[in-house]
Design a protein around this motif. Structure first.
Motif, PDB file in Angstrom:
ATOM      1  N   UNK A 289       0.824  -1.208   0.000  1.00 51.13           N
ATOM      2  CA  UNK A 289       0.000   0.000   0.000  1.00 51.13           C
ATOM      3  C   UNK A 289       0.858   1.257   0.000  1.00 51.13           C
ATOM      4  N   UNK A 290       2.011   1.194   0.655  1.00 53.48           N
ATOM      5  CA  UNK A 290       2.924   2.337   0.639  1.00 53.48           C
ATOM      6  C   UNK A 290       3.469   2.584  -0.758  1.00 53.48           C
ATOM      7  N   UNK A 291       3.823   1.498  -1.452  1.00 53.47           N
ATOM      8  CA  UNK A 291       4.337   1.635  -2.821  1.00 53.47           C
ATOM      9  C   UNK A 291       3.289   2.277  -3.718  1.00 53.47           C
ATOM     10  N   UNK A 292       2.040   1.864  -3.563  1.00 54.53           N
ATOM     11  CA  UNK A 292       0.968   2.407  -4.404  1.00 54.53           C
ATOM     12  C   UNK A 292       0.720   3.886  -4.129  1.00 54.53           C
ATOM     13  N   UNK A 294       3.032   6.255  -3.589  1.00 52.76           N
ATOM     14  CA  UNK A 294       3.976   7.171  -4.230  1.00 52.76           C
ATOM     15  C   UNK A 294       4.340   6.767  -5.657  1.00 52.76           C
ATOM     16  N   UNK A 295       3.780   5.668  -6.151  1.00 55.10           N
ATOM     17  CA  UNK A 295       3.975   5.308  -7.560  1.00 55.10           C
ATOM     18  C   UNK A 295       2.616   5.338  -8.241  1.00 55.10           C
ATOM     19  N   UNK A 303       9.610   1.268 -13.186  1.00 55.82           N
ATOM     20  CA  UNK A 303       8.778   0.790 -12.075  1.00 55.82           C
ATOM     21  C   UNK A 303       8.276  -0.633 -12.312  1.00 55.82           C
ATOM     22  N   UNK A 304       8.848  -1.324 -13.276  1.00 59.50           N
ATOM     23  CA  UNK A 304       8.360  -2.664 -13.627  1.00 59.50           C
ATOM     24  C   UNK A 304       8.465  -3.616 -12.447  1.00 59.50           C
TER      25      UNK A 304
END
Length: 735
Positions: A289-292, A294-295, A303-304
């Motif tokens: 959820x953290x990755x989503x 800021x990306x 970002x693959x």
């Protein structure tokens, strides 16, 4: 011993001395070996004596000598096969332990060489794989040379053998044994694409393994053969079906934890953003959820790897929580109906306020018993409210007789929904998730379909839920139950029907609601004991109304499903019954249904009585067939009195039948033809002239007396009979 050669004589002599003097036998064989160093029989006899004496060191040396000097002898490979089988076996018997010790007595280099040579002698794919696996476990340095090729061989064999399910012996050996050795050895350089391929294979295996149904196992002649299909230790046919192994030998414990470890190692090797403190699925989901956050653009090539991290992590977390949710609400789907004591539950719209207190219209007709209700707290009726179900955070009520661990089940339901929303939050993630699920054939997973249906019901997407439920109902075979708990074979069909009814009601489609309810009634067995509450059993304190309490988990038993069905029908019919247009049949049906939750429904019944009083008359021919509530009978008897308003009631379906059973007996039967001219028949009902008014009153009184004697009947059986027999009339009211 005449005629024997010198070599054969020495061996025969040694055998004769074994039981008497082992040392003498060894001396004879040492002499023989010195004289005939190339004779296999002498060396094998020496090995047999040492092995039978359980002298591991000397037996090991002799075995190695035979392995080096006589590689073409079948007996040597038979011995090596027995020893390697003991190495693969978990048994702790004395013979197996000795054979392991014999192998351990050999130098490491010799062990490795022996295993490699033994592998070359195997022509069966699984036997060769097991031998190589033994080599890889004992000598990790060989993983780099043989690990990947062994894994590919197993996956290729699975394809060649055309295995119908990923839960097979080839995949099990690869996922549980070979794959951990490969990915945990950093000296083995693996392309990123191959790592994802292996992760995909492992996830498919473990998910299918933990969710395999008892019905699937039954197709393989029971759990024994299913266990055998996962145990590649013995083969009796080309399909490698084993017999004689215990189920325990193939059980896989902590499947989700094993899968999480594989996911973590693959993530590390693919350079995902993973905290060192990530220890479980919850930590992993938090990171995703953290990755989503800021990306925002996963289409970017840079970002693959993060896209793959989000998709694979969220996918496995999703399926894990869906499994735990379904295992919580319907464990028999995975464990079998005979192994689970918990009653399955179903998610439905909560319509508990159908019989909430209503404000009575003022009128002069107030029965003396109704005066007790005048002082109660008045509340507005929820008769005309629709359950929109459009909230995203709806409250779910859990029946105390339902889930044993409701908090855990609801938490899994919540996390699974969050994962689903995340995986469908953008086109890239959605497409990648679909790419993973398509070869897994997730559309055939009943347990997943149950969750997805519950999810859209929770989200208020009732039309979408009905489409899914219609498909589920068509796939299941509807069989009448033989016990109070719905049978496993018919459970899914009945679950689909009750949820369809609930969804149709939420959409305001009342006729379709009743159609599904009445269809379900054909499969419900009314409880043998009447469980309706008496006035003394009702709670003394009025429960607080909780806003948002619009969903409930209901146990799938007749005790709970049938009252819910009656609630639905009551909710559909009362809108017609209390409309401005008069509809006595609908009102009569409502009064019949109000009996099931008495006295909770008392105020709604009083509202019906007030409507009858305003009309001045009421006709309902099924009154004496299905109304057995003593309070209701007393109320209708009161309506006929002067104080009750002398309301004209036409409740008797056949005047002649009642006259035959009256106290006048045969005398009245003789006068029936004489009285016929005085009776005007209109629309199957009769209007009585002054000539027989007294007789009609007597008939009503006798009918009431007989009806009072039925008050002890099983009410649920009466209402069940009402639903079955009056199906056409009930549906006509909603046309």
């Amino acid at each position: 011993m005449a005629g024997l050669g010198d070599c054969e004589f020495l061996v025969r002599r040694a055998r004769e001395l074994v039981l008497e003097d082992t040392c003498a036998a060894r001396a004879w064989l040492i002499t023989a070996r010195t004289l005939y160093p190339q004779d296999f029989n002498i060396q094998y006899e020496m090995y047999s004596i040492e092995r039978n004496s359980e002298r591991t060191a000397s037996a090991g040396r002799l075995l190695y000598d035979m392995f080096v000097n006589f590689p073409d002898q079948p007996v040597v490979w038979r011995e090596i096969g027995i020893i390697t089988a003991a190495l693969r076996n978990d048994s702790q018997d004395k013979q197996t332990q000795f054979l392991r010790s014999l192998f351990e007595a050999l130098p490491g280099r010799v062990q490795c060489e022996m295993l490699l040579k033994a592998t070359e002698q195997c022509f069966n794919t699984l036997e060769r794989a097991e031998m190589l696996l033994l080599l890889l476990n004992r000598f990790p340095e060989t993983v780099m040379q043989h690990g990947v090729s062994l894994g590919e061989t197993l996956l290729e064999a699975e394809s060649i053998e055309d295995q119908e399910s990923p839960v097979n012996c080839f995949r099990k050996l690869f996922v549980c044994d070979v794959l951990p050795l490969i990915i945990n050895n950093l000296d083995v350089r693996l392309p990123v694409g191959l790592l994802y391929k292996y992760l995909n294979k492992a996830a498919e295996f473990y998910i299918n393994y933990v969710t395999r149904s008892p019905q699937t196992e039954g197709q393989h002649q029971g759990t024994q053969e299913t266990a055998d299909l996962l145990s590649p230790s013995k083969r009796s046919s080309q399909k490698y079906v084993i017999e004689g192994l215990s189920e325990k030998s193939s059980q896989i414990l902590d499947s989700w934890e094993r899968l999480f470890k594989i996911l973590s190692v693959v993530g590390m090797r693919c350079e995902w953003q993973m905290d060192k403190g990530t220890r479980n699925f919850s930590d992993l989901f938090h990171r995703v959820k953290e990755i989503c956050r800021y990306i925002s653009n996963f289409e970017n090539e840079a970002h693959a790897k993060y896209k793959n991290q989000v998709v694979y992590s969220a996918t496995l977390i999703f399926f894990k929580n869906v499994y735990q949710y379904i295992n919580g609400i319907q464990p028999s789907l995975f464990q079998g109906p005979n192994t689970s004591s918990q009653v399955p539950v179903v998610l439905l719209e909560d319509i508990c306020n159908i019989c909430s207190e209503v404000e009575l219209n003022p009128g002069k007709h107030i029965h003396k018993k109704r005066k007790l209700a005048e002082g109660r707290e008045k509340a507005m009726s929820s008769d005309d409210e629709e359950l929109s179900g459009k909230g995203r955070n709806r409250h779910v009520v859990v029946n105390k007789s339902g889930l044993s661990n409701p908090n855990e089940v609801l938490e899994c339901f919540k996390i699974a929904r969050e994962c689903w929303d995340l995986l469908h939050s953008c086109e890239v993630l959605d497409k990648e998730f679909s790419r993973i699920c398509l070869p897994w054939k997730t559309d055939t997973w009943l347990w997943l379909r149950i969750f997805l249906t519950d999810m859209v019901i929770y989200q208020g997407q009732h039309k979408k839920a009905i489409t899914s439920l219609h498909h589920m109902a068509a796939l299941q075979s509807p069989l009448p139950p033989t016990q109070q708990i719905l049978s496993q074979g018919a459970l899914e069909h009945q679950r689909a029907l009750i949820q369809q009814a609930s969804c149709h009601f939420a959409l305001g489609e009342y006729r379709l609601t009743c159609e599904k309810v009445l269809e379900l009634m054909n499969y419900i067995v009314p409880p043998a004991k009447d469980f309706s509450k008496t006035r003394d059993e009702m709670p003394k304190v009025k429960p607080k109304f909780r806003k948002g309490s619009d969903l409930k988990f209901l146990p799938c038993t007749s005790k709970f499903i049938m009252p819910y069905c009656l609630q639905l029908m009551l909710a559909c019919l009362k809108l017609r019954a209390f409309a401005d247009n008069r509809d006595d049949i609908a009102l009569g049906h409502v009064i019949v249904l109000l009996q099931y939750d008495w006295p909770k429904c008392e105020n709604l019944f009083l509202k019906a009585i007030n409507k009858i009083c305003q009309q001045g008359n009421f006709q309902y021919e099924n009154f004496f067939n299905y109304i057995t509530n003593i309070d209701m009978l007393e109320e209708f008897a009161y309506l006929r009195t002067q104080e009750g308003g002398k309301i004209h009631l036409e409740l008797i379906p056949n005047q002649g039948v009642l006259l035959k059973t009256s106290s006048l007996g045969l005398l009245q039967q003789e006068f029936i033809p004489v009285l016929q001219p005085s009776i005007a028949v209109t629309d199957r009902h009769h209007t009585v002239t002054r000539g027989i008014t007294k007789g009609v009153k007597e008939d009503f009184r006798l009918a009431m007396e007989r009806q009072v004697s039925r008050c002890t009947e099983n009410l649920m059986a009466v209402l069940h009979r009402f639903c079955i027999n009056e199906k056409i009339l009930l549906l006509q009211c909603l046309t």
